[in-house]
Design a protein around this motif. Structure first.
Motif, PDB file in Angstrom:
ATOM      1  N   VAL A   1     132.724  58.085  -9.924  1.00 41.74           N
ATOM      2  CA  VAL A   1     132.231  58.384 -11.277  1.00 41.74           C
ATOM      3  C   VAL A   1     130.880  59.104 -11.254  1.00 41.74           C
ATOM      4  O   VAL A   1     130.213  59.226 -12.276  1.00 41.74           O
TER       5      VAL A   1
ATOM      6  N   ASP B   1     135.263  57.102 -17.767  1.00 39.61           N
ATOM      7  CA  ASP B   1     135.363  57.631 -16.407  1.00 39.61           C
ATOM      8  C   ASP B   1     135.850  56.560 -15.432  1.00 39.61           C
ATOM      9  O   ASP B   1     136.702  56.822 -14.586  1.00 39.61           O
TER      10      ASP B   1
ATOM     11  N   VAL C   1     127.050  49.773 -20.195  1.00 31.38           N
ATOM     12  CA  VAL C   1     127.931  50.866 -19.798  1.00 31.38           C
ATOM     13  C   VAL C   1     128.212  51.700 -21.035  1.00 31.38           C
ATOM     14  O   VAL C   1     128.677  51.182 -22.051  1.00 31.38           O
TER      15      VAL C   1
ATOM     16  N   CYS D   1     127.834  58.453  -9.819  1.00 31.63           N
ATOM     17  CA  CYS D   1     126.566  57.760 -10.000  1.00 31.63           C
ATOM     18  C   CYS D   1     126.304  56.926  -8.746  1.00 31.63           C
ATOM     19  O   CYS D   1     127.180  56.775  -7.907  1.00 31.63           O
TER      20      CYS D   1
ATOM     21  N   ARG E   1     130.975  56.618 -19.713  1.00 30.84           N
ATOM     22  CA  ARG E   1     131.022  56.105 -18.339  1.00 30.84           C
ATOM     23  C   ARG E   1     132.190  55.130 -18.187  1.00 30.84           C
ATOM     24  O   ARG E   1     132.901  55.146 -17.197  1.00 30.84           O
TER      25      ARG E   1
END
Length: 57
Positions: free
Chosen positions: A13, A37, A30, A15, A34
């Motif tokens: 994702v 994803d 979150v 990160c 995100r």
């Protein structure tokens, strides 16, 4: 995602794994994008997709 590390999920994702840790512990929220994803890259079936299939039967 069973069998996947926080590092693997972070890479998927885009990160850092530290951010995934913060999501898991509740230190950071979150975002909807995100979460989307993470769900797209998850191997778990979506609860809404199974409900939709069951309601059509």
């Amino acid at each position: 995602m069973r069998g996947k590390s926080q590092h693997d999920l972070g890479d998927a994702v885009e990160c850092r794994f530290q951010q995934i840790q913060k999501y898991e512990t509740g230190m950071n929220r979150v975002s909807a994008s995100r979460l989307w994803d993470i769900a797209k890259r998850s191997t778990c079936p979506s609860p809404t997709s199974s409900r939709a299939r069951n309601s059509r039967a």
